[in-house]
Design an enzyme around this catalytic site. Structure first.
Site, PDB file in Angstrom:
ATOM      1  CE  LYS A  71      -3.579  -2.716   2.224  1.00 10.93           C
ATOM      2  NZ  LYS A  71      -4.030  -3.044   3.568  1.00 10.93           N
TER       3      LYS A  71
ATOM      4  CD  GLN B  97      -2.892  -4.269   6.935  1.00  8.92           C
ATOM      5  OE1 GLN B  97      -2.973  -3.500   6.190  1.00  8.92           O
ATOM      6  NE2 GLN B  97      -3.613  -5.780   6.744  1.00  8.92           N
TER       7      GLN B  97
ATOM      8  CG  ASP C 188      -9.302  -0.387   6.528  1.00  8.86           C
ATOM      9  OD1 ASP C 188      -9.289  -0.848   5.209  1.00  8.86           O
ATOM     10  OD2 ASP C 188      -9.010  -0.830   7.244  1.00  8.86           O
TER      11      ASP C 188
END
Ligand code: NAP
Length: 294
Positions: free
Chosen positions: A54, A98, A121
Site C-alpha cells: 500500500k 492494519q 478502510d
C-alpha cells in the site's frame, strides 16, 4: 484451457489508478496532496507485506504516506493516543490501521476511533451504517468494493442475479452482501450468505449466477459446486505447502482454479484478481477523502 474468461484484477486496478492520477493532479493544482497514514501493530509477516504494497502504490500515485509501527505489546490506550493525533493532523486525509491487531486491543474500539471522514478502510460504524442504508457518501470497505468494481467493469450483470457469498466475515462477506443487495444499478441481486452452519452449502453454490468466495479455506470451491457459466470471484488468500516452490509454499485462493476455470463464465485469477483491487480502492477512498476535505 481458455484464458479469455479471466477477470484481470491487475489490469482493472491499473486502469483505476490511471483515473486517480488525474484527480490527484487536480488536487495538487489546488495545493492539496492527498495524505494517508498506515498504522501497524506487531510484526505479523502478512501485515508487513500488505502495508508495504500500500505504501508503494501511494508513492507511485503521488499520495503522501507515513507509517507508524508499534510494538506487539502496545496498549489500547497508546494506540488510541496515536489515532487522536492522526485524526487531528490536517496533512492526513486517510488512516488505515492494519488488521489483525494483538489480542489486548479490541478491533471495534479502533474502528470507532478513526474519524468517519478519514476512515478510508470503511469500518467506522458510521460508514458501516451508511453502507447498510445505501448512502453513498460513506466510505466502503476496500475488498468488497473492489469485487463490485471488477463485476461492473467486466459487465457482469448483477441485477436480479442469484449471488452466493461464502463467508460472513466483517471485512468481506457481510459488506459484500450489503453492497450487492442494495436496490439500484450495479446491485439488485438476490444474496445468500453461507457460513460454517449452512446446510448443504454445495446446493446453494450450484444455483448461483455469481459466487464470491471469502472463507479463507484453500481451494474449497470445486468444479461440481459451480453452475456452468457462473461468475466466480475468489477473495481468499491461503498459503499452502508446495515442494516445487523456492520457499516451500505458495498462495492460493478459496477456489480450485484449474478445475473451475473451464466451467465458469468469468473468473478471477488468484493471485492477480481481487488482491490488486483492494489497494486500488484504498487509493480511491483516500483521493475522495482529500477531495471532500477541501
Ligand atoms: P473471516 O472473518 O475469518 O470469515 C471467514 C468466514 O468463512 C466465516 O464466516 C466462516 O464461517 C466461513 N467459513 C470458514 N470455513 C468454512 C467452511 N469450511 N464452511 C463454511 N464456511 C466457512 O475472514 P475474512 O476476513 O472475511 O476473510 C476471508 C478471506 O478473504 C481470507 O482468506 C482472507 O485472507 C481473504 N481476504 C483477502 C483480501 C484481499 O485483498 N484479497 C482482503 C481481505 C480478506 P463462521 O462465521 O461460521 O465461522
Amino acid at each position: 484451457m481458455s484464458q479469455n474468461n479471466l477477470i484481470d484484477g491487475r489490469a482493472i486496478a491499473a486502469q483505476i489508478q490511471g483515473e486517480l492520477t488525474q484527480r490527484i493532479a487536480a488536487l495538487k493544482a489546488r495545493g492539496v496532496q492527498p495524505g494517508l497514514a498506515f498504522v501497524r501493530v506487531g510484526e505479523d509477516p502478512a501485515s508487513k507485506v500488505y502495508v508495504g504494497r500500500k505504501e508503494k502504490t501511494s508513492g507511485e500515485l503521488g499520495i503522501f504516506s507515513e507509517t507508524h509501527v508499534l510494538p506487539e505489546a502496545t496498549s489500547a490506550a497508546d494506540l488510541l493516543k496515536l489515532l487522536a493525533k492522526l485524526n487531528a493532523d490536517s496533512r492526513l486525509h486517510g488512516i488505515l490501521v492494519q488488521a489483525p491487531l494483538p489480542k489486548q486491543i479490541r478491533q471495534e474500539v479502533i474502528y470507532a476511533t478513526v474519524l468517519p471522514e478519514k476512515d478510508v478502510d470503511g469500518f467506522n460504524p458510521v460508514n458501516v451504517g451508511k453502507l447498510m442504508l445505501g448512502d453513498d457518501t460513506g466510505f466502503k470497505p476496500c475488498t468488497p468494493a473492489g469485487v463490485m468494481e471488477l463485476l461492473i467493469r467486466s459487465n457482469v450483470k448483477t441485477d436480479g442475479a442469484e449471488v452466493v457469498i461464502l463467508g460472513r466475515g466483517n471485512i468481506v462477506g457481510k459488506p459484500m452482501a450489503a453492497m450487492l443487495c442494495q436496490k439500484g444499478r450495479h446491485a439488485n441481486s438476490t444474496v445468500t450468505i453461507c457460513h460454517s452452519a449452512t446446510r448443504d452449502l454445495k446446493a446453494h453454490c450450484r444455483r448461483a449466477d455469481i459466487i464470491v468466495a471469502a472463507m479463507g479455506v484453500a481451494e474449497f470451491v470445486k468444479a461440481d459446486m459451480v453452475k456452468p457459466g457462473a461468475t466466480v470471484m475468489d477473495v481468499g488468500v491461503n498459503r499452502i505447502a508446495d515442494a516445487t516452490s523456492k520457499t516451500g509454499t505458495r498462495l492460493v485462493g478459496d477456489v480450485a482454479f484449474a478445475e473451475v476455470q473451464p466451467i465458469a463464465g468469468r473468473i478471477t485469477p488468484n493471485p492477480g484478481g481481487v488482491g490488486p483491487m483492494t489497494i486500488a480502492m484504498l487509493m480511491q477512498n483516500t483521493v475522495r477523502a482529500a477531495e471532500q476535505a477541501t
